[in-house]
Design a protein around this motif. Sequence first.
Motif, PDB file in Angstrom:
ATOM      1  N   GLY A  43       0.840  -1.206   0.000  1.00  0.00           N
ATOM      2  CA  GLY A  43       0.000   0.000   0.000  1.00  0.00           C
ATOM      3  C   GLY A  43       0.867   1.246   0.000  1.00  0.00           C
ATOM      4  O   GLY A  43       1.988   1.227   0.518  1.00  0.00           O
ATOM      5  N   TYR A  45       2.666   2.779  -2.252  1.00  0.00           N
ATOM      6  CA  TYR A  45       4.035   2.475  -2.691  1.00  0.00           C
ATOM      7  C   TYR A  45       4.280   2.792  -4.165  1.00  0.00           C
ATOM      8  O   TYR A  45       5.216   2.268  -4.749  1.00  0.00           O
ATOM      9  N   ASN A  70       4.487  -9.212   3.570  1.00  0.00           N
ATOM     10  CA  ASN A  70       5.055 -10.226   2.672  1.00  0.00           C
ATOM     11  C   ASN A  70       4.280 -11.532   2.787  1.00  0.00           C
ATOM     12  O   ASN A  70       4.043 -12.216   1.790  1.00  0.00           O
ATOM     13  N   SER A  90       9.790  -8.379  -0.351  1.00  0.00           N
ATOM     14  CA  SER A  90      11.081  -8.041   0.257  1.00  0.00           C
ATOM     15  C   SER A  90      12.010  -9.253   0.170  1.00  0.00           C
ATOM     16  O   SER A  90      11.567 -10.375  -0.075  1.00  0.00           O
ATOM     17  N   ASP A 239       8.683   5.533   5.569  1.00  0.00           N
ATOM     18  CA  ASP A 239       7.507   6.095   6.240  1.00  0.00           C
ATOM     19  C   ASP A 239       7.943   7.262   7.123  1.00  0.00           C
ATOM     20  O   ASP A 239       7.269   8.288   7.193  1.00  0.00           O
TER      21      ASP A 239
HETATM   22  N1  SPD Z   1       3.863   1.507   2.470  1.00  0.00           N
HETATM   23  C1  SPD Z   1       4.925   0.803   1.847  1.00  0.00           C
HETATM   24  C2  SPD Z   1       5.596  -0.127   2.766  1.00  0.00           C
HETATM   25  C3  SPD Z   1       6.720  -0.879   2.121  1.00  0.00           C
HETATM   26  C4  SPD Z   1       7.543  -1.473   3.126  1.00  0.00           C
HETATM   27  N2  SPD Z   1       8.406  -2.436   2.665  1.00  0.00           N
HETATM   28  C5  SPD Z   1       9.359  -2.732   3.629  1.00  0.00           C
HETATM   29  C6  SPD Z   1       9.481  -4.159   3.854  1.00  0.00           C
HETATM   30  C7  SPD Z   1      10.534  -4.497   4.786  1.00  0.00           C
HETATM   31  N3  SPD Z   1      10.614  -5.894   5.074  1.00  0.00           N
END
Ligand code: SPD
Length: 357
Positions: A43, A45, A70, A90, A239
Amino acid sequence: MKNLVRFFLVIAVSSALILIAISSLNSSQGYSGGNTLTVYNWGDYIDPALIKKFEKETGIKVIYETFDSNEAMMTKIQQGGTTYDVAVPSEYTIDKMRHENLLIPLDYTKLPNLKNIDKRFMDLPFDPDNQYSVPYFWGTVGIVYNPSKLNGKKITSWNDLWAPDLKNEILLIDGAREVMGMGLNSLGYSLNDTNKEHLLEAKNKLDTLTPNVKAIVGDEIKMLMANEEASIGLVWSGDASEIMSENEHLDYVVPKEGSNLWFDNMVIPKTAKNIDGAQKFINFMLDPKVAAQNTEYVGYSTPNKAALKFLPKDVVNDKRFYPSPELTKKLEVYENLGKKNLAYYNELFLQFKMHRK
Ligand code: SPD
């Protein structure tokens, strides 16, 4: 006889109508193939304007769906019944997916823009030679905090979060490895620890943090922190960068005991129906100007070296979000710990969440 012919005619016409209805239902539910492409991403992203740009440039219609972990993403792909053409897992999940034969190898002749990626993000252990994945965003896990609400106190350690005067002041991102990782790191253990006693110790320590935890949340953590609904948040670095662009009183730190260095990469899952379109989409996202626009919109750190010159200097020079290779070497990348261990992490995280109720 005439009635019999009429009967078969009615059956044939109704079957044809049912088939047409099913196929149009499928396309309205986003089943890709033909001239559509289904993208499955975290989300918040991507810059939605880039999806429009890609559609305009290629004539391919994008169906866009999001996930928040994930684990949720991989379960959906494993279960089948979906037709995702591009996904963005990831690192440890990419390793899992390639071992479980859930990914299609990339065709590098169709990815000329891959040259724009900084070499330090290529050929990492979770996907040797980048056979299945190419970098999208990267970052760290850390603490975003509001010094003005903490009487100017600086946060430097995971253990600072256990201070008795922080009752109801902490928000946690809803991620099993992130939260368990905080418990493990605070005890001096590795983020990839599989010793059951250590994991239980970490979970028990997390239970003692409960009075300070206001909520465990998803992407809304950004809005809550920016609106000063809490003074501390366990977050992904991107974030934090977005929160800090909304509220300049906040700061971000990677605790001194260590933390996680993560990589989100684009892959083509086995569910793909439009592999050619998927390669076009991945190559499009690797374009320097596209990557820079996406980075400005999303707030995460780009692995696209050629994109850096299109980004504001204060963004790319901010060591909190573009830490040096020397610092990142001190951080740990999550490893694929195997089904059983990962299930144990998830179970303990769930127990911690239940403990709060
Ligand atoms: N809102 C987008 C969040 C993406 C985060 N990905 C990071 C994963 C780390 N394992």
